[in-house]
Design a protein around this motif. Structure first.
Motif, PDB file in Angstrom:
ATOM      1  N   PHE A 155     -39.259 -68.201  62.778  1.00 35.89           N
ATOM      2  CA  PHE A 155     -38.028 -67.811  63.461  1.00 35.89           C
ATOM      3  C   PHE A 155     -37.459 -66.546  62.836  1.00 35.89           C
ATOM      4  CE2 PHE A 155     -37.706 -72.063  65.253  1.00 35.89           C
ATOM      5  CZ  PHE A 155     -37.134 -71.783  66.475  1.00 35.89           C
ATOM      6  N   THR A 167     -37.888 -62.823  64.778  1.00 33.04           N
ATOM      7  CA  THR A 167     -36.683 -62.178  65.292  1.00 33.04           C
ATOM      8  C   THR A 167     -36.501 -60.802  64.670  1.00 33.04           C
ATOM      9  OG1 THR A 167     -35.448 -63.405  63.649  1.00 33.04           O
ATOM     10  CG2 THR A 167     -35.421 -64.252  65.876  1.00 33.04           C
ATOM     11  N   SER A 212     -28.174 -60.252  69.724  1.00 30.70           N
ATOM     12  CA  SER A 212     -28.491 -61.631  70.116  1.00 30.70           C
ATOM     13  C   SER A 212     -29.786 -62.104  69.472  1.00 30.70           C
ATOM     14  CB  SER A 212     -28.567 -61.768  71.631  1.00 30.70           C
ATOM     15  OG  SER A 212     -29.056 -60.612  72.213  1.00 30.70           O
ATOM     16  N   VAL A 213     -30.778 -61.217  69.398  1.00 32.59           N
ATOM     17  CA  VAL A 213     -32.042 -61.626  68.789  1.00 32.59           C
ATOM     18  C   VAL A 213     -31.859 -61.942  67.313  1.00 32.59           C
ATOM     19  CG1 VAL A 213     -34.169 -60.607  67.956  1.00 32.59           C
ATOM     20  CG2 VAL A 213     -33.714 -60.642  70.374  1.00 32.59           C
ATOM     21  N   SER A 226     -29.323 -63.014  65.903  1.00 32.94           N
ATOM     22  CA  SER A 226     -28.568 -64.242  65.632  1.00 32.94           C
ATOM     23  C   SER A 226     -29.476 -65.466  65.715  1.00 32.94           C
ATOM     24  CB  SER A 226     -27.400 -64.385  66.602  1.00 32.94           C
ATOM     25  OG  SER A 226     -27.869 -64.414  67.908  1.00 32.94           O
ATOM     26  N   ILE A 227     -30.680 -65.313  66.288  1.00 30.93           N
ATOM     27  CA  ILE A 227     -31.613 -66.444  66.314  1.00 30.93           C
ATOM     28  C   ILE A 227     -32.106 -66.755  64.900  1.00 30.93           C
ATOM     29  CG2 ILE A 227     -33.810 -67.277  67.222  1.00 30.93           C
ATOM     30  CD1 ILE A 227     -33.387 -65.522  69.615  1.00 30.93           C
ATOM     31  N   SER A 228     -32.151 -65.727  64.052  1.00 31.28           N
ATOM     32  CA  SER A 228     -32.710 -65.958  62.716  1.00 31.28           C
ATOM     33  C   SER A 228     -31.886 -66.974  61.945  1.00 31.28           C
ATOM     34  CB  SER A 228     -32.805 -64.649  61.948  1.00 31.28           C
ATOM     35  OG  SER A 228     -31.526 -64.207  61.576  1.00 31.28           O
ATOM     36  N   ILE A 257     -31.053 -69.761  63.021  1.00 27.90           N
ATOM     37  CA  ILE A 257     -31.704 -71.050  63.270  1.00 27.90           C
ATOM     38  C   ILE A 257     -32.835 -71.265  62.278  1.00 27.90           C
ATOM     39  CG2 ILE A 257     -32.993 -72.381  64.965  1.00 27.90           C
ATOM     40  CD1 ILE A 257     -31.448 -70.951  67.118  1.00 27.90           C
TER      41      ILE A 257
END
Ligand code: SF4
Ligand code: SF4
Lengths: 163, 348
Positions: free
Chosen positions: B100, B104, B132-133, B135-137, B139
């Motif tokens: 993840f 990202t 937005s991408v 902010s996935i990190s 997770i």
């Protein structure tokens, strides 16, 4: 208002910190004057260790091959690792005829020493201190057991015997 | 927009056009992956070297010229290490988490305009895409903290949640501020708009405030000191990646540095004119923009390293006070100020 004052004060102190570290950085980048890194094997011959470096315990001798140790054995007693052995004998003083302790061998086991410095601190005559040599690598453990007083050395006149 | 299509044109002489299209994608992906790896290695080296100079040391100086290969040696060591893990870990999530974070980071790097010609993916919502991408990190870090089944990892992971989600807000609001000024989110257009003056000058006061907020929030976003509560060596072992070893650990390590690069690159794009040269001296020569882009980005990266080796770590309540009581209100006022300036035509 303290809110805005806080922000201004905060930024000011942060910038002060950054100016100090920035100063170090750019001084190092351009001059390398204050760099404390030692490029060790390259500067083996000219490397001089710092005064406070603890390499090993040594005994100071003056030009007449005389030291200040009167064999009081304080250092032997205080050493937590038993790294020091004092070998001494009683010799009659030619002037007063009284018996007096005389140091034969101050034996120091570097292999057991943790460089705690207690022996140096406790020595009433300041006879021993730190040596800066750190090239202690050897293949034989016995090489690390040293006699600190030089052969044929004697005690300096004037060092009082302690009771 | 994408001059890299020359690759597929050249390939289509030899193979069918459809195949050439996919072959092009693969070639570009391989190029980006190697750039990514090299970039990570270079930044780690830079960090150590810079840290050394800040602390009156020399930093790595033995492996290769100026110690440049030191990080390569470290990477080789990490590759050769065994991948360990705790026996009670949630195996699937535990293995999944690093990807993840690394993927990202890779995705965000795809939209960066290295020069007018060199941009893999020029999407019209570029800035939004990056925020937005990345902010996935969060997770990934959360998963790592949870799946490791280790209290330090868990605390580190939970702190991430608090920290990254809070500070993402600031980054987002800065992006909104600059989008108000620029009127676009597309990275190539943002750069083109700065031909006559970088946004930090044309937007003067609010742009400068926005930059200050962005660099603070960006440092927090990439989990670097003084905001490294997530890892906090002295308190949490290594935080969320305590239980990771070998390459899995290296992914986190690399991603941290690449994230720093991405944050700096975004700062360069929205404040310092991207790949444009100062006063347009080399703007007509193709590909020279790469130099300017990397040069400016490295300057911002250096600023972040300067922070790291100067400031002490914040406590968690101080971290939240800084964000919610200072950065967010200032940011809100700043957006209004910027909107007013744009409305009244007071920008240069
Ligand atoms: S330095 Fe400490 S360990 Fe070493 S000989 Fe002296 S008292 Fe013993
Ligand atoms: S070295 Fe100092 S402490 Fe040790 S026996 Fe000699 S005088 Fe006493």
């Amino acid at each position: 208002m303290s809110y805005i004052g806080d922000i201004i004060n905060g930024s000011k102190t942060l910038l002060t910190g950054m100016s100090i570290t920035g100063n170090y950085f750019f001084k190092n980048l351009f001059t390398r004057k204050d760099v404390i890194t030692q490029l060790y094997p390259d500067n083996m011959n000219e490397l001089k260790m710092f005064d406070r470096f603890k390499g090993e315990v040594i005994m100071f001798h003056d030009e007449n091959n005389q030291h200040k140790c009167d064999a009081c054995t304080n250092c032997e007693i205080i050493c937590p690792n038993g790294s020091i052995e004092i070998v001494w004998e009683r010799v009659a003083d030619p002037e007063t005829g009284k018996n007096k302790k005389v140091l034969l061998n101050h034996i120091y086991h570097l292999e057991m020493c943790t460089m705690c410095g207690l022996c140096i601190e406790v020595c009433p005559a300041d006879a021993i201190g730190w040596g800066q040599d750190f090239h202690h690598v050897t293949r034989d453990r016995a090489d690390l057991t040293k006699v600190l007083n030089k052969p044929g050395s004697s005690i300096m006149p004037g060092v009082k015997e302690k009771k | 927009m994408m001059n890299l299509t020359i690759i597929s044109e050249w390939l289509s002489h030899y193979i069918a056009a459809e195949v050439a299209f996919y072959a092009e994608l693969i070639v570009i992906a391989v190029i980006y992956l190697s750039v990514f790896a090299l970039l990570g290695l270079f930044l780690v080296w830079l960090e150590r070297r810079v840290a050394g100079f800040f602390q009156l040391r020399l930093g790595p100086n033995r492996v290769g010229p100026m110690g440049l290969f030191q990080t390569l040696a470290d990477a080789l060591k990490l590759v050769s290490k065994e991948l360990t893990g705790t026996s009670k870990a949630d195996k699937f999530l535990y293995k999944l988490a690093p990807y993840f974070v690394i993927i990202t980071a890779l995705m965000a790097i795809a939209v960066l305009p290295f020069s007018g010609e060199l941009q893999a993916f020029d999407v019209n919502i570029g800035l939004f895409f990056i925020s937005s991408v990345s902010s996935i990190s969060v997770i990934g870090i959360f998963l790592a903290g949870w799946a490791s089944n280790n209290k330090y990892s868990l605390i580190g992971g939970m702190r991430t949640g608090i920290q990254m989600i809070s500070y993402e807000l600031s980054v987002g609001m800065v992006v909104v501020t600059m989008a108000t000024l620029a009127g676009t989110l597309q990275l190539s257009e943002l750069v083109a708009l700065q031909k006559d003056g970088w946004f930090i000058f044309t937007g003067h006061v609010p742009a400068f405030i926005a930059f200050a907020i962005f660099i603070i929030a960006g440092t927090a976003e990439s989990n670097r000191t003084p905001f490294d509560l997530v890892e906090a060596e002295s308190e949490l072992g290594a935080g969320y990646h305590t239980e990771y070893s070998g390459m899995n650990f290296a992914y986190y390590f690399l991603a941290e540095f690449v994230n720093m690069f991405i944050i700096s690159a975004v700062a360069v794009v929205i404040f310092f004119g991207g790949w444009l040269s100062p006063f347009g001296i080399t703007d007509n020569i193709p590909y020279v923009g790469v130099f300017w882009f990397l040069f400016k980005t490295m300057a911002v990266v250096f600023l972040m390293m300067w922070f790291r080796w100067t400031f002490p770590r914040l406590r968690i309540d101080q971290l939240l006070t800084l964000e919610w009581k200072y950065l967010i209100p200032i940011n809100m006022v700043n957006i209004v100020l910027m909107a007013l300036l744009v409305w009244l035509g007071l920008t240069f």
